[in-house]
Design an enzyme around this catalytic site. Sequence first.
Site, PDB file in Angstrom:
ATOM      1  N   GLY A 193      -0.737 -13.692  -5.782  1.00  0.00           N
ATOM      2  CA  GLY A 193      -1.080 -12.417  -5.182  1.00  0.00           C
ATOM      3  C   GLY A 193      -0.763 -12.382  -3.695  1.00  0.00           C
ATOM      4  O   GLY A 193       0.163 -13.035  -3.211  1.00  0.00           O
ATOM      5  N   SER A 194      -1.562 -11.654  -2.947  1.00  0.00           N
ATOM      6  CA  SER A 194      -1.254 -11.379  -1.544  1.00  0.00           C
ATOM      7  C   SER A 194      -1.360 -12.592  -0.636  1.00  0.00           C
ATOM      8  O   SER A 194      -0.976 -12.515   0.531  1.00  0.00           O
ATOM      9  CB  SER A 194      -2.163 -10.259  -1.024  1.00  0.00           C
ATOM     10  OG  SER A 194      -1.882  -9.048  -1.696  1.00  0.00           O
TER      11      SER A 194
END
Length: 657
Positions: free
Chosen positions: A300-301
């Site tokens: 993810g981020s």
Amino acid sequence: MTHLPPPSPDAAPRGRPEAPLPPQESASRALVRVAPGEALMRTRMKGRLFFAAAGFGLLFTAVGLKLTDATVLDPAASRIATAPRSAPVVEPPVARAEITDRNGEVLAVTVRGTALYARPAQIDDPRAVADQLVRILPHLERDRLIQRLSPPRQFAYIDRFITPRQEQAINDLGILGLHFETAERRTYPRGRDAAHVLGVVDVDGVGIAGVEKWFDERLRVSRAPLRLSIDIRIQRELREALEWAIDRFSGIGGAAIMMDVHTAEVLGMVSLPDFAASDLAHAPAEQRFNRAVTGVYEPGSTFKLLTSAMALDLGTVQLHSGFDASRPIRIGRHTINDFRGKNRWLALPEIIAYSSNLATAHMAMTVGPTRHREFIGRMGLLQRLSVELPEAAVPLAPSQRNWRDVNTMTIGFGHGISVTPLHVITATSALANGGILRPPTVIAQPEGVERQGVRVISERTSEQMRRLMRVAVTDGSARSSESPGYFIGGKTGTAQKLNDRGVYIENRRISAFVGAFPMNAPRYSMYIMVDEPKPRADTGGFATAGVVAAPTARRVLERTAPILGMVPEIERQQQIQATIALPLQPGRPAAVPRVQPAAQSTPAPRPAPTLAPRTAVPPPGFEPSQAPLRRTDAGDGVAMPRLVIHGMSPESGRAAR
């Protein structure tokens, strides 16, 4: 016949003439006359006796003087006390060395005991014997025990390790066919603590998982304890904080790691649910699964930190650069978008603080697929880590031939690639420590010895990344991790999981945080991940990393920093923060005018290269603002793109070997 009187005692024999007698002397004065030769012999005997007596007298006098000296004048130690005695019988060393944490706390040790075995041919009534044994050893199964005690078996272990009291009770039964032998058992005094790191041994004492397997030969050959980098105090705090987060958000599991950024020593590694190492046989597969090094997940981020470091180090962007995040990116039938995006041009600090997928995808494309994949590989994210754990998994990523533009865009913000949590924290440690990537280790390193590493980014890029990581905490989605005086920096990441068809599933996510502290002089990094957290009413219906993992990171920080000898710099907080602060919209540095020689004409300026639509140049009329913008998202500002990358794992989070 005439009777004559008896002769006198002095009379001569009859028939002989009487000789004249010498004059009579008194009996008291009678003399014994000795021949001359006999007198000489008697004189010599007296001389010999005198010399013998004198010799014995001198001998006894010498002995007496010696005893007086040894006992009175100068007493000597008893020879009985100092005499060598027979050496006591020493038991042979156990077959396996101890394992300790970095401070010497025993984590695994082998103890001696007694094993019970049977010779079924010598047992007359297996059922009766089984009934008696079950009363003493209630953990045994009666039916299975009867089978082991019955012919045609010739030999069968009944219990590999029994207590002295159980041994005595069985011995008192007097059953022919039951026998004892010396046995060893591996025990783990800390129970579940560091169970996945330690691993286990089988019934024969052979390592089958974790450090026990990796160092199996060393533990059997050397008697010296194996010292791990794990600090059991850190391990306990990590476990309690992660367990709190999982219970709070009803997750199915999680992982937590703490690492020294300069040595890559793992100070703590937790995977939940876990197991008691001494009871592995009864632990289900879910408990034995190590989410920290065996599970692979879309990061993810958290990967936006790597994309920013790559672009900064390769010179395609600067801190004041930015990208347009006002319009979705469409690729075929798929669309990339932001979660509650700002719908405008964003500077690089804003991209990190607001976690923009759109701007990060544009930033990754300034580098291109070829250099992007090379950078990801240089950071160690395409191969198995060389950590001393046999369960370490290989990341799942597109091959070089299949790494296209769409892969660069999605992997830029952490989707389309699956790595282990240990991969993420190892790479993040390199971003914070000055740009040196070192392989992670669970073995304690010598004090003051610098480990070998590879430079992956410049020191200047590392310094810029520390500022960006700090911005994500002070002004971004990771602000719940902030603890005054510790200057933590990091990034949240929320990634949805995939089903068997490779499609993202709603409400099944991974919520993670990765960061380091203190940002002014990083020493330690941490990673927190909760698997499938559920939304809560008191979090606004969110279960993203900003409300799940970031608060857990703060909990870990405040409990472990004192153990590590750190105190919050409250009095110097503003001064230190000023040295690492970064505006959300940094202004472009003033250009230094070039002075041309008077004799030369000024050349015409070259047109600046355009990167539209993914431009890093602020749009016309853009005025940088030094004031932080109001945060409008409750999580980490991530919207999951509906993209399926071919060649990836059918389910994010599954084990990959």
